[in-house]
Enzyme design. Structure first.
Site, PDB file in Angstrom:
ATOM      1  N   ASP A  81      -9.155  -4.707  -6.275  1.00 48.63           N
ATOM      2  CA  ASP A  81      -8.856  -3.699  -5.260  1.00 48.63           C
ATOM      3  C   ASP A  81      -9.697  -2.444  -5.506  1.00 48.63           C
ATOM      4  O   ASP A  81      -9.643  -1.858  -6.586  1.00 48.63           O
ATOM      5  CB  ASP A  81      -7.365  -3.355  -5.326  1.00 48.63           C
ATOM      6  CG  ASP A  81      -6.864  -2.614  -4.089  1.00 48.63           C
ATOM      7  OD1 ASP A  81      -7.669  -1.924  -3.450  1.00 48.63           O
ATOM      8  OD2 ASP A  81      -5.671  -2.728  -3.778  1.00 48.63           O
TER       9      ASP A  81
ATOM     10  N   HIS B 273      -7.741  -5.117  -1.491  1.00 49.29           N
ATOM     11  CA  HIS B 273      -6.495  -4.475  -1.074  1.00 49.29           C
ATOM     12  C   HIS B 273      -5.645  -5.387  -0.191  1.00 49.29           C
ATOM     13  O   HIS B 273      -4.486  -5.101   0.068  1.00 49.29           O
ATOM     14  CB  HIS B 273      -6.806  -3.170  -0.337  1.00 49.29           C
ATOM     15  CG  HIS B 273      -5.640  -2.241  -0.227  1.00 49.29           C
ATOM     16  ND1 HIS B 273      -4.867  -1.882  -1.310  1.00 49.29           N
ATOM     17  CD2 HIS B 273      -5.088  -1.597   0.839  1.00 49.29           C
ATOM     18  CE1 HIS B 273      -3.914  -1.056  -0.919  1.00 49.29           C
ATOM     19  NE2 HIS B 273      -4.019  -0.880   0.371  1.00 49.29           N
TER      20      HIS B 273
ATOM     21  N   SER C  78       0.854  -1.190   0.000  1.00 49.91           N
ATOM     22  CA  SER C  78       0.000   0.000   0.000  1.00 49.91           C
ATOM     23  C   SER C  78       0.894   1.245   0.000  1.00 49.91           C
ATOM     24  O   SER C  78       1.634   1.462  -0.950  1.00 49.91           O
ATOM     25  CB  SER C  78      -0.969  -0.033   1.180  1.00 49.91           C
ATOM     26  OG  SER C  78      -1.980   0.939   1.023  1.00 49.91           O
TER      27      SER C  78
END
Length: 675
Positions: A598, A630, A523
């Protein structure tokens, strides 16, 4: 067991809205009972399951409240336990528990309009997951009305193993319009609807909502779009009229952080959290006068409870060291002494009853997985809820012989700030040099280096011969505002400098192989991997970038504009920050990973980067996960993920000829660039 989900019927498909809500809560992979809400008398709990609602008594009986084809969302028991509210078909409904009758208290929900739920950025970025607030006496409900019509339509493609689905999702891309948000007050039967006059518009956010304890007022926090000002409003629930109580104003080149550490008291005073002195501390506002309750170069994390009879606050913070979180109390009428209630050497979290008589503490350290116990308000442990002893029957027991201790230390940043690091090493053989698995996150609002259990994965990597290392850079959380503010308008700036400083410090250690340092992040950490490879070619033997943000123009308004500003006014910070604009600098082996469904950091971030790398003739490895969001969930995909990472790093870092391969990789990259 109060409720056994397997006995209440077969699992049903959830609505897309409920799936997205669970993704925001990071419980998208939870099966069965994912949430519940206690009735105020503590004798029953409200349980959402498979799209319907159940009311379970502690005596063992269960009552089904709804039985519909639609999904009931955002279910709450009212403050006095007379009603249950929930959202169905985008309208707020209220069910009278005594009669069993339900009614819709709003009527125009549908299309782009939803009642009773928080909008996307509130859930994903503000930490506010509610859109319905019951008055303490059940007389009124404050309910959010959201119209997503102003939002830009983004086509999100979720690619799964069985095919692809496209969704036209209204998403607040940085620099575009936000949802239109209103706050209304209505009776539990839908009577006397009143719109709150809080002036939340296109350039502001509804951040927090709290009732006064006597239901005489509603306290609303309103934040401007660039998050440099936070207003506290007091709303009359009968008329909707509001007045400004006070404001927090950011210093230049900064922003105002949000917090849940707010409590209106029965005497009309307010307990409030603020960083106005440079650190997050508690204050008391009373009749226009401020009293600072905590002070010093440390941070209050959470306000846990207020005992108004004894005038005591209970809160968590890091007064002794940033590496630990402890529970404290103080007398808010005479705030001269802060009392620590938990043991040093642990990272503690706690929940308390509202009056501050009992607490449930969960703690861990690098050598002890999380333990949970019940304590009184002096911190005395009354009983273990889960001792989690590392006994012979514990799942981790067979690995204890190879469990390695965690070391902590600091290095200096360029500005003199102390940067905390942690390291786990295999048993070091004199004269031998070891490869390093350098993990990082680096983003704001987060802290990685803590005296807390990290799970078994770092120990597994150490068992495989890696040194595990991570460091918290400037811009990360719980170190004060000046430490955090250095990322203002320059994401990927000082964070990258500090991570590189950590890597260079590692290279100077006699037991580290300076040519075999691999870096990994997910991320924001994935974004950092790219920025680190771009900033320091050759420093890292290889990089792993999971679900990275590659262009902040693709990310949402609230998070992005807080740090980079509004791109409608200035695109400069975006052009400098976005990794996709600087890929030609990447010359080290790169593994790119992304979930193909995602909805947080969309797959487009990685596909855009792939295209740019290909256009620049830069080789890279890639692994995509169909149907994953995610996070990569499920035992099979998770094992596959880490096997993939291991094999990539074995080939490019650990093997004896990895350094030669890396040089060839860089040579090929440079040659391709020249061509």
């Amino acid at each position: 067991m109060l409720v056994d989900s397997t006995k209440l019927g077969a699992p049903a498909a959830l609505s897309e809205a409920e799936k997205m809500r669970r993704e925001r809560l990071r419980i998208g992979n939870v099966q069965g009972i994912a949430d519940f809400d206690w009735a105020p008398d503590s004798q029953s709990i409200l349980v959402p399951l498979s799209g319907d609602l159940y009311f379970a008594s502690v005596t063992g009986t269960t009552r089904r409240l709804t039985n519909t084809a639609e999904t009931e969302m955002e279910a709450n028991v009212s403050s006095r336990g007379r009603y249950v509210s929930f959202v169905r078909d985008r309208n707020l409904h209220v069910l009278d528990l005594a009669s069993g009758k339900e009614r819709a208290v709003t009527s125009d929900g549908g299309g782009t309009v939803t009642w009773g739920t928080a909008e996307f950025v509130a859930q994903e970025e503000m930490g506010r997951y509610r859109g319905t607030w019951w008055a303490p006496d059940d007389s009124r409900i404050a309910v959010q009305r959201t119209d997503d019509a102003p939002l830009q339509i983004v086509t999100r493609t979720a690619i799964g193993a069985g095919g692809a689905s496209s969704f036209d999702q209204r998403y607040p891309v940085a620099g575009t319009a936000n949802a239109e948000v209103q706050l209304w007050l209505v009776g539990p039967d839908g009577s006397n609807p009143v719109k709150a006059d809080i002036a939340v518009g296109p350039e502001s956010y509804l951040s927090r909502v709290d009732w006064a304890p006597d239901a005489s007022a509603l306290y609303v926090q309103r934040q401007d779009r660039l998050q440099t000002r936070l207003d506290m409003l007091r709303v009359d629930p009968r008329t909707g009229a509001s007045q400004l109580v006070f404001s927090e104003q950011a210093k230049p080149r900064s922003w105002v952080n949000l917090s849940d550490a707010f409590r209106p008291l029965n005497d009309g005073s307010l307990i409030w959290w603020s960083e106005r002195d440079g650190h997050g501390h508690l204050y008391r506002w009373r009749g226009g006068t401020w009293t600072q309750l905590t002070t010093g170069p440390w941070e209050v994390a959470e306000l846990l409870a207020v005992d108004e009879r004894q005038h005591r606050l209970y809160f968590s913070g890091n007064r002794e060291t940033p590496l630990e979180r402890q529970i404290y109390s103080l007398d808010y009428d005479n705030p001269t002494q802060v009392t620590r209630l938990t043991e040093q050497g642990w990272w503690n979290a706690a929940v308390m009853d509202r009056t501050g008589q009992r607490m449930i503490v969960t703690r861990s350290n690098p050598d002890q997985p999380p333990q949970t116990y019940l304590a009184d308000n002096s911190g005395k442990r009354l009983l273990w809820v889960e001792r989690n002893e590392l006994s012979a029957r514990h799942p981790y027991a067979s690995y204890l012989n190879s469990h390695r201790p965690t070391r902590f230390g600091t290095i200096k940043a360029a500005d003199g700030s102390e940067l905390y690091w942690e390291m786990i090493t295999p048993p070091l053989v004199p004269g031998r040099k070891y490869p390093v698995f350098f993990q990082h996150y680096g983003g704001p609002t987060a802290q990685q280096v803590r005296r807390a259990w990290m799970g078994a994965l770092p120990q597994y990597l150490v068992d495989r011969g890696w040194i595990f290392f991570q460091i918290d850079n400037r811009g990360s959380a719980n170190r004060g505002k000046a430490f955090e503010d250095q990322i203002w308008r320059r994401l990927g700036g000082v964070e990258v400098e500090d991570q590189i400083a950590g890597a260079k410090w590692l290279q100077s250690q006699k037991f580290v192989d300076p040519r075999r340092i691999a870096t990994y992040g997910w991320s924001y950490g994935g974004f950092m991997t790219l920025k680190m490879l771009e900033a320091a070619p050759g420093l890292f033997a290889a990089g792993v970038s999971g679900a990275p943000v590659t262009s902040w123009r693709l990310y949402d308004t609230h998070a992005t504009e807080r740090y980079l500003g509004d791109p409608r006014a200035d695109t400069g910070p975006y052009l400098k920050t976005d990794p996709i604009n600087h890929v030609s600098a990447i010359s080290d082996p790169l593994l790119l990973i992304h979930g193909m469904s995602d909805d947080n950091v969309a797959l487009e971030h990685s596909t855009s980067l792939m295209a740019k790398l290909q256009e620049s003739k830069i080789p890279f490895d890639v692994m995509l996960y169909p149907g994953m969001t995610h996070r990569i969930t499920g035992e099979g995909p998770q094992v596959h993920l880490w096997r993939t990472i291991e094999e990539f790093l074995d080939e490019n870092v650990r093997q004896k000829d990895a350094a030669t391969k890396a040089r060839r990789w860089r040579s090929r990259t440079q040659e391709s660039s020249r061509r």
